[in-house]
Write an enzyme that holds these catalytic residues in place. Structure first.
Site, PDB file in Angstrom:
ATOM      1  N   GLY A 132     -28.187 -16.870 -15.561  1.00 34.16           N
ATOM      2  CA  GLY A 132     -27.140 -17.747 -15.030  1.00 34.16           C
ATOM      3  C   GLY A 132     -27.559 -18.507 -13.785  1.00 34.16           C
TER       4      GLY A 132
ATOM      5  CG  HIS B 123     -24.756 -15.709  -5.534  1.00 37.73           C
ATOM      6  ND1 HIS B 123     -23.906 -16.785  -5.593  1.00 37.73           N
ATOM      7  CD2 HIS B 123     -25.763 -15.982  -6.402  1.00 37.73           C
ATOM      8  CE1 HIS B 123     -24.374 -17.667  -6.462  1.00 37.73           C
ATOM      9  NE2 HIS B 123     -25.499 -17.203  -6.976  1.00 37.73           N
TER      10      HIS B 123
ATOM     11  CG  HIS C 299     -29.554 -19.005  -4.970  1.00 35.55           C
ATOM     12  ND1 HIS C 299     -30.364 -19.708  -5.828  1.00 35.55           N
ATOM     13  CD2 HIS C 299     -28.416 -18.744  -5.648  1.00 35.55           C
ATOM     14  CE1 HIS C 299     -29.735 -19.881  -6.978  1.00 35.55           C
ATOM     15  NE2 HIS C 299     -28.548 -19.290  -6.911  1.00 35.55           N
TER      16      HIS C 299
ATOM     17  CG  ASN D 205     -26.970 -15.258 -11.023  1.00 38.99           C
ATOM     18  OD1 ASN D 205     -26.723 -14.113 -11.386  1.00 38.99           O
ATOM     19  ND2 ASN D 205     -26.045 -16.056 -10.503  1.00 38.99           N
TER      20      ASN D 205
HETATM   21  P1  DGP Z   1     -26.603 -19.778  -9.289  1.00 39.56           P
HETATM   22  O1  DGP Z   1     -25.685 -20.083 -10.422  1.00 39.56           O
HETATM   23  O2  DGP Z   1     -26.859 -18.305  -9.106  1.00 39.56           O
HETATM   24  O3  DGP Z   1     -27.878 -20.607  -9.361  1.00 39.56           O
HETATM   25  O4  DGP Z   1     -25.810 -20.196  -7.983  1.00 39.56           O
HETATM   26  C1  DGP Z   1     -25.919 -21.441  -7.370  1.00 39.56           C
HETATM   27  C2  DGP Z   1     -24.839 -21.493  -6.334  1.00 39.56           C
HETATM   28  O5  DGP Z   1     -25.138 -22.538  -5.457  1.00 39.56           O
HETATM   29  C3  DGP Z   1     -23.436 -21.757  -6.879  1.00 39.56           C
HETATM   30  O6  DGP Z   1     -22.601 -20.644  -6.585  1.00 39.56           O
HETATM   31  C4  DGP Z   1     -22.951 -22.988  -6.156  1.00 39.56           C
HETATM   32  C5  DGP Z   1     -23.939 -23.136  -5.032  1.00 39.56           C
HETATM   33  N1  DGP Z   1     -24.256 -24.513  -4.706  1.00 39.56           N
HETATM   34  C6  DGP Z   1     -24.752 -25.451  -5.543  1.00 39.56           C
HETATM   35  N2  DGP Z   1     -24.909 -26.619  -4.906  1.00 39.56           N
HETATM   36  C7  DGP Z   1     -24.508 -26.397  -3.623  1.00 39.56           C
HETATM   37  C8  DGP Z   1     -24.444 -27.227  -2.463  1.00 39.56           C
HETATM   38  O7  DGP Z   1     -24.777 -28.412  -2.461  1.00 39.56           O
HETATM   39  N3  DGP Z   1     -23.961 -26.645  -1.320  1.00 39.56           N
HETATM   40  C9  DGP Z   1     -23.587 -25.331  -1.286  1.00 39.56           C
HETATM   41  N4  DGP Z   1     -23.135 -24.873  -0.116  1.00 39.56           N
HETATM   42  N5  DGP Z   1     -23.645 -24.533  -2.342  1.00 39.56           N
HETATM   43  C10 DGP Z   1     -24.101 -25.066  -3.503  1.00 39.56           C
END
Ligand code: DGP
Length: 113
Positions: free
Chosen positions: A92, A101, A99, A86
Site C-alpha cells: 500500500g 506513519h 516513511h 508500507n
Molecule cells: P503511503 O500510502 O504509506 O505511501 O503513505 C503516504 C502518505 O503520505 C499518505 O498518508 C498521505 C501522505 N502524503 C502524500 N502527499 C503528501 C503531501 O504533499 N504532504 C503531506 N503532509 N503528506 C502527504
C-alpha cells in the site's frame, strides 16, 4: 527527482513540520487517519526499507528514536500508538520515499485491511 517528500524536505511543498535535523524530518500527514498522524522520513532518498544498506543502520536507529521522542511530546506514548511502514504495491505504499506513519490518539483496530 520528482518525489513529493523530497520537495517537502526542500521546502518546495509546504507541510506542517514537527521536527527536523540534518538526517530526518517529521511532519503531519496531509490525510490523517487518527487524531495524531505524522510521518517520519529520512532526508536521504531511500525508496523503502527494502532498499536499505548496512550504511543506513544508524539512520534507521535515528528515525525510531525520533518517533519515540515525538510520541512522548505529543502525549500518545502512555496510551500507545502504531508505527506503520508500507512497502511497495501490495504493502500500500503510494509515495516512493521511505516513511514511517505514526498514528495515535484513539484505539486502533487490528488486523489492517
Ligand atoms: P503511503 O500510502 O504509506 O505511501 O503513505 C503516504 C502518505 O503520505 C499518505 O498518508 C498521505 C501522505 N502524503 C502524500 N502527499 C503528501 C503531501 O504533499 N504532504 C503531506 N503532509 N503528506 C502527504
Amino acid at each position: 527527482m520528482d518525489c513529493v517528500f523530497c520537495k517537502i524536505i526542500d521546502g518546495e511543498i509546504p507541510s506542517k513540520i514537527i521536527y527536523e535535523d540534518e538526517d530526518v524530518i517529521a511532519f503531519d500527514d496531509v490525510d490523517p487517519q487518527a487524531p495524531i498522524h505524522f510521518l517520519v522520513i529520512p532526508k536521504k532518498h531511500i525508496k523503502s526499507l527494502d532498499e536499505l544498506s548496512e550504511s543506513d543502520s544508524s539512520l534507521i536507529g535515528k528515525i525510531f528514536l525520533t518517533i519515540k521522542m515525538i510520541a512522548r511530546e505529543k502525549g500518545i506514548a502512555e496510551n500507545g500508538y502504531r508505527v506503520v511502514h508500507n512497502i511497495g504495491e501490495d504493502g500500500g505504499q503510494s509515495v516512493a520515499h521511505m516513511h514511517f506513519h505514526v498514528l495515535g490518539g484513539r484505539s486502533l483496530q487490528w488486523p489492517p485491511g
